[in-house]
Scaffold this active site. Structure first.
Site, PDB file in Angstrom:
ATOM      1  N   HIS A 119      70.742  46.925  42.100  1.00 31.18           N
ATOM      2  CA  HIS A 119      71.040  47.914  43.135  1.00 31.18           C
ATOM      3  C   HIS A 119      70.135  47.773  44.350  1.00 31.18           C
ATOM      4  O   HIS A 119      68.941  47.500  44.238  1.00 31.18           O
ATOM      5  CB  HIS A 119      70.911  49.328  42.558  1.00 31.18           C
ATOM      6  N   ASP A 120      70.732  47.944  45.516  1.00 23.60           N
ATOM      7  CA  ASP A 120      70.017  48.049  46.796  1.00 23.60           C
ATOM      8  C   ASP A 120      69.284  46.775  47.204  1.00 23.60           C
ATOM      9  O   ASP A 120      68.424  46.809  48.089  1.00 23.60           O
ATOM     10  CB  ASP A 120      69.031  49.227  46.775  1.00 23.60           C
ATOM     11  N   GLY A 137      65.867  45.655  41.357  1.00 28.15           N
ATOM     12  CA  GLY A 137      66.294  46.542  42.422  1.00 28.15           C
ATOM     13  C   GLY A 137      65.463  46.462  43.689  1.00 28.15           C
ATOM     14  O   GLY A 137      64.252  46.281  43.647  1.00 28.15           O
TER      15      GLY A 137
END
Length: 261
Positions: A119-120, A137
């Protein structure tokens, strides 16, 4: 669009022209796929995927899966793939969280089999992730970086431009531009001369980069002292400024010059 009758495609998915979709592929709602893409059998494109033109997504890949993050609360987010990027078998690219609201893989990238982009993360253009690389992440990877197979990258790390990382490395610090990183534990092993020459860097540019890193890593200076020397002893240039600005902005600290540092 040419698709197998065995594919599962949500009627509201937005799919461009000349897209091929193989049998047993799944494409959910709130998906955008650009022109001239190939979605291979058993690929899974989930809600929030944004895929550019000319991409290939191979069998078993999952794009825009929900983040593996306990803070994720179902918020709206996306996973964005640029143009002409290849995503090989069983790659997983999670969508973003409230932190950045999106995960990005840029254009002209090659994400090899079994790699994971969490994520991200922000991956820019012309990046290669070797087989089974695991990117945690909110990692940032800049243009033309090559992350060899089996590499583990800790969350929040930054990897700059034109970097080459040895396979099987465990990266827990930021990696400054133009460098070659390897051994166990990972250290600075020189500059990425082969990659720089392939991308048109002149001998003068390469010599400058080498000399700057000698000042940083081999003159017995701490980082603060080395940065002052680099700033005063070398004329302003794109290469010098990229190195300086990257190191100055590093919150995790950069890769060591030797195991004994």
């Amino acid at each position: 669009m040419s698709h197998s009758p065995l594919a599962v495609i949500h009627p509201e998915a937005k799919i461009g022209e000349n897209v091929t979709i193989g049998p047993f592929a799944v494409i959910e709602n709130d998906v955008v796929i650009g022109d001239n893409c190939e979605i291979h059998p058993h690929a899974v494109i989930l809600e929030g995927a944004r895929i550019g033109n000319g991409c290939r997504v191979f069998s078993g890949a999952v794009i825009a899966g929900i983040p593996q993050d306990l803070k994720f609360a179902g918020e709206k987010s996306i996973a964005e793939i640029g143009n002409n990027t290849t995503i090989r078998e069983c790659v997983t690219i999670n969508r973003g969280t409230a932190s950045r609201e999106k995960t990005v893989v840029g254009s002209d990238c090659l994400i090899m089999a079994y790699s994971h982009v969490a994520h991200d993360c922000i991956l820019k253009d012309h990046i290669i992730l070797g087989n089974a690389s695991q990117i945690a992440g909110e990692v940032e990877i800049d243009d033309y970086a090559i992350i060899s197979g089996g590499t583990l990258v800790h969350q929040f790390c930054r990897i700059s431009q034109h970097v080459m990382v040895q396979g099987g490395s465990r990266v827990g610090k930021d990696i400054p531009p133009y460098t070659l990183i390897g051994r166990d534990p990972v250290i600075y092993c020189g500059i990425n001369i082969v990659g720089l020459r392939r991308r048109g860097f002149t001998n003068g540019q390469i010599f400058l980069i080498q000399d700057i890193y000698r000042t940083l890593y081999t003159r017995g200076l701490n980082n603060t002292e080395a940065l002052k020397c680099i700033e005063t002893e070398y004329a302003q240039s794109v290469e010098r400024d990229l190195i300086l600005n990257f190191i100055k902005s590093s919150s995790r600290g950069i890769i060591r010059g030797s195991i004994d540092d």
